[in-house]
Scaffold this motif. Structure first.
Motif, PDB file in Angstrom:
ATOM      1  N   HIS A   1      44.178  23.706  81.548  1.00  0.00           N
ATOM      2  CA  HIS A   1      44.155  22.295  81.932  1.00  0.00           C
ATOM      3  C   HIS A   1      42.861  21.640  81.454  1.00  0.00           C
ATOM      4  O   HIS A   1      42.894  20.657  80.750  1.00  0.00           O
ATOM      5  N   CYS A   2      41.712  22.220  81.844  1.00  0.00           N
ATOM      6  CA  CYS A   2      40.420  21.705  81.404  1.00  0.00           C
ATOM      7  C   CYS A   2      39.316  22.638  81.885  1.00  0.00           C
ATOM      8  O   CYS A   2      39.552  23.548  82.665  1.00  0.00           O
ATOM      9  N   LEU A   3      38.101  22.379  81.417  1.00  0.00           N
ATOM     10  CA  LEU A   3      36.918  23.083  81.910  1.00  0.00           C
ATOM     11  C   LEU A   3      36.458  22.408  83.186  1.00  0.00           C
ATOM     12  O   LEU A   3      36.707  21.223  83.401  1.00  0.00           O
ATOM     13  N   GLY A   4      35.743  23.165  84.011  1.00  0.00           N
ATOM     14  CA  GLY A   4      35.232  22.590  85.241  1.00  0.00           C
ATOM     15  C   GLY A   4      33.941  23.252  85.678  1.00  0.00           C
ATOM     16  O   GLY A   4      33.619  24.364  85.249  1.00  0.00           O
ATOM     17  N   ARG A   5      33.234  22.539  86.534  1.00  0.00           N
ATOM     18  CA  ARG A   5      31.959  23.022  87.074  1.00  0.00           C
ATOM     19  C   ARG A   5      32.020  22.933  88.588  1.00  0.00           C
ATOM     20  O   ARG A   5      32.261  21.864  89.150  1.00  0.00           O
ATOM     21  N   LEU A   6      31.788  24.067  89.231  1.00  0.00           N
ATOM     22  CA  LEU A   6      31.755  24.140  90.690  1.00  0.00           C
ATOM     23  C   LEU A   6      30.307  24.031  91.125  1.00  0.00           C
ATOM     24  O   LEU A   6      29.504  24.947  90.875  1.00  0.00           O
ATOM     25  N   LYS A   7      29.974  22.919  91.746  1.00  0.00           N
ATOM     26  CA  LYS A   7      28.593  22.660  92.154  1.00  0.00           C
ATOM     27  C   LYS A   7      28.242  23.426  93.424  1.00  0.00           C
ATOM     28  O   LYS A   7      29.089  23.649  94.288  1.00  0.00           O
TER      29      LYS A   7
ATOM     30  N   THR B   1      22.861  25.217  92.209  1.00  0.00           N
ATOM     31  CA  THR B   1      23.349  25.992  91.072  1.00  0.00           C
ATOM     32  C   THR B   1      24.828  25.675  90.840  1.00  0.00           C
ATOM     33  O   THR B   1      25.496  25.110  91.717  1.00  0.00           O
ATOM     34  N   ASP B   2      25.318  26.030  89.663  1.00  0.00           N
ATOM     35  CA  ASP B   2      26.694  25.720  89.287  1.00  0.00           C
ATOM     36  C   ASP B   2      27.376  26.937  88.700  1.00  0.00           C
ATOM     37  O   ASP B   2      26.731  27.780  88.075  1.00  0.00           O
ATOM     38  N   VAL B   3      28.685  26.985  88.848  1.00  0.00           N
ATOM     39  CA  VAL B   3      29.527  27.977  88.200  1.00  0.00           C
ATOM     40  C   VAL B   3      30.504  27.225  87.301  1.00  0.00           C
ATOM     41  O   VAL B   3      31.203  26.322  87.762  1.00  0.00           O
ATOM     42  N   TRP B   4      30.510  27.576  86.024  1.00  0.00           N
ATOM     43  CA  TRP B   4      31.455  26.983  85.084  1.00  0.00           C
ATOM     44  C   TRP B   4      32.690  27.864  85.003  1.00  0.00           C
ATOM     45  O   TRP B   4      32.617  29.082  85.164  1.00  0.00           O
ATOM     46  N   GLY B   5      33.828  27.239  84.748  1.00  0.00           N
ATOM     47  CA  GLY B   5      35.058  27.988  84.616  1.00  0.00           C
ATOM     48  C   GLY B   5      36.157  27.162  83.998  1.00  0.00           C
ATOM     49  O   GLY B   5      35.922  26.080  83.457  1.00  0.00           O
ATOM     50  N   VAL B   6      37.360  27.696  84.102  1.00  0.00           N
ATOM     51  CA  VAL B   6      38.551  27.068  83.550  1.00  0.00           C
ATOM     52  C   VAL B   6      39.486  26.708  84.691  1.00  0.00           C
ATOM     53  O   VAL B   6      39.683  27.502  85.614  1.00  0.00           O
ATOM     54  N   ILE B   7      40.057  25.525  84.601  1.00  0.00           N
ATOM     55  CA  ILE B   7      41.122  25.137  85.519  1.00  0.00           C
ATOM     56  C   ILE B   7      42.442  25.383  84.794  1.00  0.00           C
ATOM     57  O   ILE B   7      42.683  24.849  83.713  1.00  0.00           O
TER      58      ILE B   7
ATOM     59  N   GLY C   1      36.315  35.213  77.546  1.00  0.00           N
ATOM     60  CA  GLY C   1      36.985  34.061  78.145  1.00  0.00           C
ATOM     61  C   GLY C   1      36.129  32.806  78.095  1.00  0.00           C
ATOM     62  O   GLY C   1      36.631  31.710  77.827  1.00  0.00           O
ATOM     63  N   ALA C   2      34.830  32.963  78.341  1.00  0.00           N
ATOM     64  CA  ALA C   2      33.914  31.826  78.285  1.00  0.00           C
ATOM     65  C   ALA C   2      33.855  31.258  76.868  1.00  0.00           C
ATOM     66  O   ALA C   2      33.895  30.029  76.666  1.00  0.00           O
ATOM     67  N   GLN C   3      33.799  32.143  75.870  1.00  0.00           N
ATOM     68  CA  GLN C   3      33.766  31.698  74.471  1.00  0.00           C
ATOM     69  C   GLN C   3      35.100  31.094  74.058  1.00  0.00           C
ATOM     70  O   GLN C   3      35.144  30.046  73.403  1.00  0.00           O
ATOM     71  N   GLN C   4      36.195  31.732  74.428  1.00  0.00           N
ATOM     72  CA  GLN C   4      37.533  31.277  74.068  1.00  0.00           C
ATOM     73  C   GLN C   4      37.778  29.837  74.531  1.00  0.00           C
ATOM     74  O   GLN C   4      38.418  29.060  73.834  1.00  0.00           O
ATOM     75  N   ASN C   5      37.240  29.503  75.696  1.00  0.00           N
ATOM     76  CA  ASN C   5      37.511  28.192  76.281  1.00  0.00           C
ATOM     77  C   ASN C   5      36.398  27.177  76.072  1.00  0.00           C
ATOM     78  O   ASN C   5      36.510  26.042  76.520  1.00  0.00           O
ATOM     79  N   GLY C   6      35.319  27.588  75.406  1.00  0.00           N
ATOM     80  CA  GLY C   6      34.258  26.640  75.085  1.00  0.00           C
ATOM     81  C   GLY C   6      33.388  26.220  76.258  1.00  0.00           C
ATOM     82  O   GLY C   6      32.983  25.059  76.341  1.00  0.00           O
ATOM     83  N   LEU C   7      33.077  27.184  77.145  1.00  0.00           N
ATOM     84  CA  LEU C   7      32.124  26.871  78.210  1.00  0.00           C
ATOM     85  C   LEU C   7      30.788  26.508  77.567  1.00  0.00           C
ATOM     86  O   LEU C   7      30.519  26.879  76.426  1.00  0.00           O
ATOM     87  N   PRO C   8      29.910  25.797  78.276  1.00  0.00           N
ATOM     88  CA  PRO C   8      28.635  25.383  77.687  1.00  0.00           C
ATOM     89  C   PRO C   8      27.841  26.567  77.139  1.00  0.00           C
ATOM     90  O   PRO C   8      27.780  27.634  77.769  1.00  0.00           O
ATOM     91  N   PRO C   9      27.234  26.395  75.965  1.00  0.00           N
ATOM     92  CA  PRO C   9      26.486  27.501  75.325  1.00  0.00           C
ATOM     93  C   PRO C   9      25.406  28.114  76.216  1.00  0.00           C
ATOM     94  O   PRO C   9      25.241  29.339  76.203  1.00  0.00           O
TER      95      PRO C   9
END
Length: 186
Positions: free
Chosen positions: A31-37, A67-73, A150-158
């Motif tokens: 669906h999209c990338l997301g950040r859990l604050k 702090t934040d956790v990045w992931g995929v929705i 998975g992080a690379q595949q979905n383009g999480l922040p570098p």
């Protein structure tokens, strides 16, 4: 969290990798990338020792202001909720095919929770999971590899990918679920 027949799932660990998640949850669609604050990513086990197919700590989230956790929705069919929630190897009576379940809610390893995830489309209410009775333990190199892929595949922040790549592992060198995932990726 859901519309008719579907729900939004925020993945931050091994389920970042499409091939890993779709092994047992074929309805999952990016669906999209997301950040859990105000959460941090950490790795470990529950106090009770469950069968650990990853041979090391697995991902969970903990509240951590600033702090934040990045992931995929992922948008998923409600038909896959049971296979996502529950644990163990089941044999389907009709096909005699194994069905792995992932988050071990049924045996108390994880608890589902609803979280607001920040996205470029606005905040989205998602289902995610947090480990119960957590004790820290480093992941296996294979688990770390799946999370990083998975992080690379979905383009999480570098910068976030670099943090994942810097994780220490337990140096386990035997077979793991990664072998099955690599077969699915071919």
């Amino acid at each position: 969290m859901s519309n008719v027949g579907h729900f939004m799932y925020f993945a931050f660990g091994s389920n970042l990798l499409k091939e890993r998640l779709q092994l047992k949850n074929p309805s999952a669609v990016f669906h999209c990338l997301g950040r859990l604050k105000d959460y941090c990513l950490t790795f470990g086990f529950t106090e009770e020792q469950f069968d650990n197919r990853w041979h090391g700590g697995v991902a969970t989230i903990e509240e951590s202001e600033g702090t934040d956790v990045w992931g995929v929705i992922w948008k998923m069919s409600k038909d896959n909720l049971d296979s996502l929630d529950n644990y163990g190897l089941l044999w389907l009576m009709r096909s005699c095919a194994p069905l792995w379940r992932q988050e071990a809610v049924d045996v108390g390893m994880y608890s589902p929770l609803e979280v607001m995830v920040e996205t470029d489309r606005g905040a989205i209410l998602c289902r995610t999971y947090r480990m119960n009775k957590f004790r820290a333990s480093p992941p296996s190199p294979q688990y770390k590899e799946v999370v990083c892929l998975g992080a690379q595949q979905n383009g999480l922040p570098p910068d976030y990918i670099k943090r994942l790549e810097a994780m220490q592992t337990n140096n386990y060198a035997g077979p793991s679920i990664l072998d099955e995932i690599k077969k699915a990726m071919k």
